[in-house]
Design a protein around this motif. Structure first.
Motif, PDB file in Angstrom:
ATOM      1  N   ARG A 123      62.013  26.771 -46.952  1.00  0.00           N
ATOM      2  CA  ARG A 123      61.633  27.606 -48.222  1.00  0.00           C
ATOM      3  C   ARG A 123      62.221  26.732 -49.603  1.00  0.00           C
ATOM      4  NH1 ARG A 123      63.492  32.671 -47.837  1.00  0.00           N
ATOM      5  NH2 ARG A 123      65.125  31.982 -49.069  1.00  0.00           N
TER       6      ARG A 123
ATOM      7  N   GLU B 287      58.538  21.648 -55.437  1.00  0.00           N
ATOM      8  CA  GLU B 287      57.746  22.316 -56.489  1.00  0.00           C
ATOM      9  C   GLU B 287      58.147  22.549 -57.844  1.00  0.00           C
ATOM     10  OE1 GLU B 287      55.746  26.594 -57.001  1.00  0.00           O
ATOM     11  OE2 GLU B 287      55.682  25.815 -55.061  1.00  0.00           O
ATOM     12  N   THR B 288      59.516  22.615 -57.853  1.00  0.00           N
ATOM     13  CA  THR B 288      60.064  22.974 -58.992  1.00  0.00           C
ATOM     14  C   THR B 288      60.372  21.315 -59.759  1.00  0.00           C
ATOM     15  OG1 THR B 288      61.260  24.763 -58.835  1.00  0.00           O
ATOM     16  CG2 THR B 288      62.144  23.383 -60.262  1.00  0.00           C
TER      17      THR B 288
ATOM     18  N   LEU C   4      60.514  24.948 -52.620  1.00  0.00           N
ATOM     19  CA  LEU C   4      60.881  25.433 -53.854  1.00  0.00           C
ATOM     20  C   LEU C   4      61.477  24.232 -54.777  1.00  0.00           C
ATOM     21  CD1 LEU C   4      60.463  27.524 -56.040  1.00  0.00           C
ATOM     22  CD2 LEU C   4      62.387  28.500 -55.205  1.00  0.00           C
TER      23      LEU C   4
END
Length: 169
Positions: free
Chosen positions: A36, A43-44, A40
């Motif tokens: 996760r 994606e950020t 994240l």
């Protein structure tokens, strides 16, 4: 075999099954948390490589930064919006790193010097607003992120990739 021995063996097998299941569960939870965090982080970072963010970066690099809130409110609304949006982006990034949701290594490697440069430009404005507003914590995660990046640079300054790895190519 007596029923007592069978009962003891069954209890031991049950206890061992429980322990194995618990260990497996802990390993799975840790792996899921790591996955996760990696997703994240990626994606950020993708969000920070959009055309819109590049526009924000360009604005911050080449725009004279207002030193006070009064000077900022005298700017055109579109410029004020851009300044606020960028500050919010950096604040959000700082929160994500502070909470351990994304990896500071990748942030440092991809945006590190830009983040510290942007903070130097924003610092007078944030100081002015912090003094005049009841919120002394405005931009604290942006500032915190910059301080962590600067600490990392002091401990191990980066060498340019192209100079250190040219012979490997």
């Amino acid at each position: 075999m007596s029923s007592e021995i069978i009962s003891v063996i069954a209890n031991i097998a049950l206890a061992l099954s429980f322990i194995v299941g618990l260990i497996f569960g802990i390993v799975q939870v840790r792996a899921a948390a790591r996955d996760r965090r990696e997703r994240l982080t990626l994606e950020t970072l993708r969000e920070f490589h959009t055309r819109e963010f590049v526009g924000l970066m360009h604005f911050i690099i080449y725009q004279d930064m207002p030193a006070t809130r009064e000077v900022m409110t005298a700017l055109p609304v579109s410029d004020q919006t851009t300044l606020i949006q960028f500050a919010q982006e950096m604040e959000s990034l700082g929160i994500l790193v502070a909470e351990g949701l994304i990896n500071i290594d990748l942030v440092d490697k991809t945006l590190g010097s830009f983040v510290t440069h942007a903070w130097e430009k924003y610092k007078p404005l944030f100081s002015d607003i912090r003094e005049k507003q009841p919120d002394p914590f405005l931009g604290e995660y942006f500032q915190w992120l910059v301080e962590r990046i600067e600490e990392r640079m002091q401990k191990s300054p980066r060498r340019p990739f192209y100079k250190t790895n040219v012979s490997a190519i």
